[in-house]
Scaffold this active site. Sequence first.
Site, PDB file in Angstrom:
ATOM      1  N   ASP A 108      10.745   4.690  -2.789  1.00  0.00           N
ATOM      2  CA  ASP A 108      11.086   3.273  -2.646  1.00  0.00           C
ATOM      3  C   ASP A 108      12.588   3.103  -2.395  1.00  0.00           C
ATOM      4  O   ASP A 108      13.406   3.427  -3.248  1.00  0.00           O
ATOM      5  CB  ASP A 108      10.692   2.542  -3.930  1.00  0.00           C
ATOM      6  N   SER A 123       7.638  -5.957  -7.066  1.00  0.00           N
ATOM      7  CA  SER A 123       9.009  -6.166  -6.630  1.00  0.00           C
ATOM      8  C   SER A 123       9.693  -7.171  -7.563  1.00  0.00           C
ATOM      9  O   SER A 123       9.750  -6.930  -8.762  1.00  0.00           O
ATOM     10  CB  SER A 123       9.028  -6.611  -5.170  1.00  0.00           C
ATOM     11  N   HIS A 130       7.913   1.126  -1.300  1.00  0.00           N
ATOM     12  CA  HIS A 130       7.930  -0.158  -1.997  1.00  0.00           C
ATOM     13  C   HIS A 130       6.554  -0.806  -1.906  1.00  0.00           C
ATOM     14  O   HIS A 130       6.307  -1.707  -1.099  1.00  0.00           O
ATOM     15  CB  HIS A 130       8.999  -1.057  -1.386  1.00  0.00           C
TER      16      HIS A 130
END
Length: 757
Positions: free
Chosen positions: A700, A615, A732
């Site tokens: 995602d 991330s 994600h």
Amino acid sequence: MKRRFLSASLAVILTSSAVIPVSMQEVRAANETSSQVEVKEERLSAKEFLDLTVTALTFQHGSETMRQQIINTWVKGEELKDLSVHIKRDEAARILVRALNKEEKEATLAEYQEKANKLGLFNGLSNSETLSKQDAVKILNNAKNVKNGVSNEGVREISVEDFMKNPGNVGYELSPDGNYITYASAWENRSNVFVKKMNDDSEPVRVSNSTDRDIGGFFWKDDNLLYVKDKGGDENYHIYSTTFNGNEEKDLTPYPNVTVGLLSSLKGVKDEILIMMNKEDAKVFDVYKLNLKTGKTTHVAKNPGNITSWIADRDGNVRMAVASDGVEGTILYRDSEKDEFKPFIEMKEGEQVTPLAFSKDNKHIFATSNKGRDKVEVVKYDLEGKEEVIMSNPEVDLNGVLYSSEKDKLLYGAYITDKTHYQFFDEDFEKLFRKIQNKLGVQESELGINDYNKEMTKFIVSVGSDTVYGKYYYYDSTTDELKELATLSPWLKSEELAEMHPISYKSRDGLTINGYLTLPKNKEAKNLPLIVNPHGGPWARDYWGFNPEVQLLANRGYAVLQVNFRSSTGYGKEFLEAGNKQWGLKIQDDITDGVQWAIDQGIADPKRIGIYGASFGGYATLAGITYTPDLYAAAVDYVGVSNLFTFLNTIPPYWDTLRNQLYKRVGNPEEDKELLTAASPVFHVDKIKTPLFVAQGANDPRVNKAESDQIVEALRARGVDVEYMVKDNEGHGFQNEENKIEFYNAMLKFLDSHLKK
């Protein structure tokens, strides 16, 4: 829900006088492994010796507070009243025995001296009563040899599967009446919900049948068992009901492209709960009453477009809401659902006021707040907005509280410096906590209260540490019975796992940066290959505790560095806002400074540094190899951002109320075009020369697949070979067991090929 542990940290995307370190020359001397160090023959004061010892035997090199906390464990009571006097040999012995965790039944200075002599701490020294700086260097080198006494053979290699497969039964909870226990466990390689009757020999019953995706969570409503699940990682969570035999499961919110959250379990109201859904408008969440038997939803509160959260009182009436434009906000309040909302508390830029719960009489609000101050504190408001501070900490934000709706009081507040610590507000509960702690023989940082019944006589507690994945216990305070329920990943042996050391250092512009260093077990901490692992968010933080991927890397011989760079939560408003519009700039400098710190300590081999993050950590990985291309020999970007423009333009619709906040903290695509262009790695691929592995989930919603596609395509267009893994059934971060195992096997193979040559 019965339990109320509420995080006070921001969720977006993600005593004694201070001890000042001595000169850098003396720091280097304290950390020098050779005794061939020239220092002046000056007698050392107690303060100087303590300071050198902290520097040499711990990794706290930047935080004055943490250094003092460590010293307070070495010097107790009336010992060393005057730190300015010369340190004596036997006094140094007592400090070192404690610092090395070798203290047993020693009571006198002579006994500490005898223990120190047996450990060889004073080998090579004269018999002078006081110590010189040269003496201290020799003593601390001897102490480091005792502390780091390893064969340098490492430990046996543990498979990726053992670290990443389902660890067993997790998430234990009690039914409201305390007669049943629920937990999640693997079935068909997916996490599902199981129910077992307490004090009964019957087998647990699986009550969910998910084969495509792990259950995201579960909770009780009276005798109804509910769970949540999304589809392929799209984060559109639905609420499902299930019968006790698992024969009938029902999606109670079967609406496409809608995500649902629980607002209130409506105690005393049969078969109904309050939920939040973005069903009418994908950008905002309205409040609905959901009938668990029929699935019927009834509109309760309409979101005008700026409400980020709702709060129901103890009777289930929605009487409070948080309105925000993403930067400034207002807590709204109304006397009843028939009345209009009115402003209650104003929040300026950077201020957070998070209502937690109404008091039992609905006349007060418990909340966490940093309004008018730097740190988040636990507060109580009356309905006129008058504030009473219940708990604060001068060093860090309050991390969370445990609130008992039955007792109508906060039981404790939690805060995290190096580890989690507690401040109790209920004497009886503290006695119970300490009793369980003593029974289990653990530190308070290792013990958690997970759940309890209405009467607070039956408890689910857990134990975990840096080398213990987790254990669950059932405790009955009426009988004093403590029963183990489960050990997570019992195939992982604590004695073969690596310790996670709290660290601190100073950034190049003088900020104190805290973090954690995990060193491979039974390996000398010298010239190791190092993986720096920046966390996601960036408005989040790393914690001390068990981390499967960190343990996996350490098991393969890597040192792992995790840093809570500026913009991390938990360290106050000023520290968080120091990261505003600093993606790729000062945030990245903090990470780079951490790597340089590890190199300067002699821990990391400067030619074998890797960077891996997910991330925001994936963004930091790309930024690292873009803006400091000579620092890293390998990089792994896991669902990371490569282009800040496309990232800001593709956020999930229900983040739209936070858009202004993102613009404030990351940058505005119109007003900060030059900044965002400079900070987007995709526009600077010509600088990238570090071997790169990219992993991405196709579904995602936070960091779209296009973010990874862009950087991979741009590098391949230059003829750079990039390893790229995409999973069509993930979002994600990978959740499905087989995908996680495949990813970590591939990552290790990639890192080893570049960092273990």
